[in-house]
Structures are given as structure tokens and as C-alpha cells.
Design a protein around this motif. Structure first.
Motif, PDB file in Angstrom:
ATOM      1  N   PHE A  75       4.897  -0.227  -5.287  1.00 30.63           N
ATOM      2  CA  PHE A  75       4.297  -1.421  -4.678  1.00 30.63           C
ATOM      3  C   PHE A  75       3.069  -1.886  -5.468  1.00 30.63           C
ATOM      4  N   LEU A  76       2.928  -1.383  -6.678  1.00 28.85           N
ATOM      5  CA  LEU A  76       1.787  -1.788  -7.492  1.00 28.85           C
ATOM      6  C   LEU A  76       1.960  -3.196  -8.044  1.00 28.85           C
ATOM      7  N   ARG A 109       6.710   6.365   1.967  1.00 27.87           N
ATOM      8  CA  ARG A 109       5.692   5.514   1.344  1.00 27.87           C
ATOM      9  C   ARG A 109       6.184   4.075   1.220  1.00 27.87           C
ATOM     10  N   ALA A 110       7.429   3.911   0.797  1.00 28.49           N
ATOM     11  CA  ALA A 110       7.985   2.568   0.614  1.00 28.49           C
ATOM     12  C   ALA A 110       8.056   1.815   1.940  1.00 28.49           C
ATOM     13  N   LEU A 111       8.569   2.455   2.965  1.00 30.65           N
ATOM     14  CA  LEU A 111       8.686   1.816   4.277  1.00 30.65           C
ATOM     15  C   LEU A 111       7.317   1.442   4.837  1.00 30.65           C
ATOM     16  N   ASN A 129      10.365   3.788  12.660  1.00 30.08           N
ATOM     17  CA  ASN A 129       8.987   3.846  13.178  1.00 30.08           C
ATOM     18  C   ASN A 129       8.406   5.245  13.051  1.00 30.08           C
ATOM     19  N   SER A 130       9.250   6.245  13.274  1.00 35.10           N
ATOM     20  CA  SER A 130       8.777   7.633  13.202  1.00 35.10           C
ATOM     21  C   SER A 130       8.513   8.074  11.761  1.00 35.10           C
ATOM     22  N   LEU A 131       9.066   7.336  10.791  1.00 32.82           N
ATOM     23  CA  LEU A 131       8.886   7.698   9.384  1.00 32.82           C
ATOM     24  C   LEU A 131       7.684   7.015   8.740  1.00 32.82           C
ATOM     25  N   THR A 132       7.218   5.915   9.306  1.00 30.86           N
ATOM     26  CA  THR A 132       6.098   5.184   8.705  1.00 30.86           C
ATOM     27  C   THR A 132       4.763   5.752   9.181  1.00 30.86           C
TER      28      THR A 132
END
Length: 329
Positions: A75-76, A109-111, A129-132
Motif C-alpha cells: 500500500f506504499l 495487513r492488506a485488508l 472483520n475478525s481479521l482486520t
């Protein structure tokens, strides 16, 4: 609306359910006059090439990327990245999402750093939601189902059993074979989906089939056209998928819409998307229960039952995409 670039993967010699979804969404977004450019890349594209591709897209555009690729992105380079995710790749692992830590944390990280996320079920929204690690706007856009599935009829006297899905462990083919080996009635299983003759899992299935001496009762058809797939559905009595995990379960919804007797695993996501359909749910890893359900259904006289399965359509799906991307860009 800003120019939209949609990046999604292509898989050699096959079109996955995810790819079909991506292509359909692209088609219906264009019908809504969304300025869209498809960018189809190899599913094996590396991190450097993908990051270079994203970095060279116009800075003021919207970038939508298929979730299969998100563990490879940075995301840079761009602050207007959105993710369409059918299900996180880390959840494909039979041993659990943490069995590949690099994959798990790259997806996390991406999500977490995306502008918005679009997924295919309310259940999957909860999982994401649980992964972010921070709040991200997540929209649910169910896949559409071709109207043909709601119009066709099945053959009541058939003894054919059908399963659709690539021959991978999480689809539960080994469980299905063990269950079918216990059935005394006449039956024939047709398997539609990609398989590799040298794949260890496929070879283990062949070994099991030969051990039970049921090779004449099972046909591996590989990938076939949609028209042929519908033809096989119409000539079948039962659709079975003892899957361990699904993000949506498109083949199950299609089978239910066409009127097949559906037997599948009791998963929260399948309870959600198959609501109103004629479904028999069996416990996960329930070989005995699966065998009993198949045996009973084979012997039953086929009756036309009311099917209140929700009508999923691509126009609605595309409108959710347009609204979500516009609101977060």
C-alpha cells in the motif's frame, strides 16, 4: 465516477467461481456506465510485478483488486485500493488459518489498509472483520445466479449424484467416497471440477475408490461448459458437497435453484445463502450421516417441493459495487 481499474487473476486451463464472479461484475458495472478497465494477471504473479503494475496506474483512479492477490500487494504506492474478497486464502488451509503465518499476516495487513472491502456473504463479512486490526467499510454483494437455473427441471427417476468443485481437500471428496461406499442402492457420481492426475490428493481418492471397488460408479469430468453443467444437473437427482469451508457456495445455490435435492455440510455461511432452499445439512466430517442422507434420498420418490430460495441477480450485485466504491473514493 472516477476511472476504475479491476485487477483479478487468471488460472491456467480453468475458470474458477471467483473468476466467473469477477467477469460478471465487470460486465454489469459497464451496464451501469461505470468507466472500468479489466486487468487480468496470472494467478502466480509475484509481489514485485504486481506492485509495479499498481504503482503505474493513474493516481486519481479507483483500484479494485481480487482478494486472491492481496497477500502480494503493497500500500506504499496507491491510497485508493479496494478489495473484492470471496474468502481469505489463509482459510483454505485445512490445518487452520495460522498454519501459514506469512500468508495470514500479509492478508491481515492488506485488508486492514484498504479503503473498502466487498465480500460475498454476511458470514464472510464477520470473518473479515475478525481479521482486520482497524475498522474498514465492508459491503456484502451476493453473486448473481443465471435465470436458467430457476427455469430448468430435473429428472425424477435419475439415480445420478452430482458434485461440482475443484478436486481439493477442503471440498471433502474423501468423505463423500467413504460415504458412497456404504450405500447399497444403485447410484452414479459425476464430479465436475478441475483435477490434476499427478496431484497427491487426487491420487489418494483414486486409491480409496479402487479399495472400495466403486470405480465404475464414479466419473471425473473435469471442467466443462456451463451448458453441459446444466445438462448434468438436469439429469441428476442429488447434489452433494461435504465441504469443510465456503465463502458463498455458488454451485450449491445453483443446484438448489434448479430443483436438485441438496445435501451439504452444516456451515453458518451455507445456512445463510441457502435459506429457503430444499437442503439437508449434515455435520462436518459426518460420514455416517452423509451416507444415510444419500441412501434415504435415492430411495425417496421425487416430489415437487416449493423452493423459496432467494433470487440472486447480477444487477443488484453491480449496484452494490458502484455505491460502495463511490462512497469510499
Amino acid at each position: 465516477m472516477k476511472k476504475l481499474f479491476f485487477i483479478f487473476p487468471e488460472f491456467k486451463d480453468t475458470t474458477t467461481g471467483g473468476t466467473s464472479y469477477d467477469l460478471k461484475v465487470s460486465k454489469y458495472l459497464k451496464k451501469l456506465h461505470v468507466p472500468l478497465t479489466k486487468i487480468i494477471v496470472s494467478n502466480s504473479i509475484n509481489r514485485v510485478k504486481l506492485s509495479y503494475l499498481i504503482n503505474n496506474l493513474p493516481k486519481k483512479s479507483i483500484i479494485l483488486i481480487d482478494g486472491y492477490l492481496v497477500n502480494k500487494i503493497s500500500f506504499l504506492f496507491h491510497n485508493n485500493l479496494h478489495i473484492l474478497i470471496h474468502h481469505p486464502c489463509c482459510l483454505e488451509k485445512i490445518k487452520g488459518k495460522m498454519s501459514d503465518l506469512n500468508l495470514f499476516f500479509n492478508e491481515k495487513r492488506a485488508l486492514s489498509n484498504s479503503k473498502s472491502i466487498i465480500t460475498v456473504s454476511q458470514y464472510m463479512k464477520k470473518i473479515i472483520n475478525s481479521l482486520t486490526y482497524k475498522i474498514v467499510d465492508i459491503a456484502v454483494a451476493y453473486p448473481g445466479i443465471d435465470k436458467n437455473y430457476y427455469l430448468k427441471k430435473t429428472i425424477s427417476s435419475s439415480k445420478n449424484i452430482l458434485v461440482i468443485g475443484n478436486v481439493i481437500e477442503r471440498k471433502g471428496y474423501h468423505l463423500l467416497i467413504e460415504s458412497l461406499a456404504q450405500i447399497k442402492s444403485d447410484w452414479h457420481l459425476n464430479i465436475i471440477g478441475k483435477f490434476a492426475p499427478e496431484d497427491p490428493y487426487y491420487l489418494s481418492l483414486i486409491e480409496k475408490i479402487n479399495m472400495y471397488k466403486i470405480a465404475d460408479n464414479i466419473s471425473f469430468l473435469g471442467n466443462i461448459s456451463d451448458a453441459k453443467k446444466i445438462e448434468y444437473m438436469c439429469k441428476s437427482k442429488i447434489f452433494v458437497l461435504p465441504t469443510f469451508y465456503e465463502g458463498f457456495g455458488i454451485s450449491l445455490v445453483e443446484a438448489s435453484a434448479i430443483g436438485l435435492n441438496v445435501i451439504t455440510t452444516d456451515l453458518p455461511v451455507l445456512r445463510e445463502v441457502l435459506k429457503g432452499g430444499n437442503i439437508q445439512f449434515i455435520p462436518i466430517n459426518g460420514s455416517k450421516e452423509l451416507s444415510e442422507a444419500i441412501q434415504k434420498t435415492l430411495l425417496e420418490k421425487h416430489e415437487s417441493k416449493s423452493n423459496n430460495l432467494k433470487c440472486y441477480n447480477w444487477q443488484t450485485t453491480a449496484k452494490i459495487f458502484k455505491r460502495t466504491l463511490h462512497a469510499n473514493s
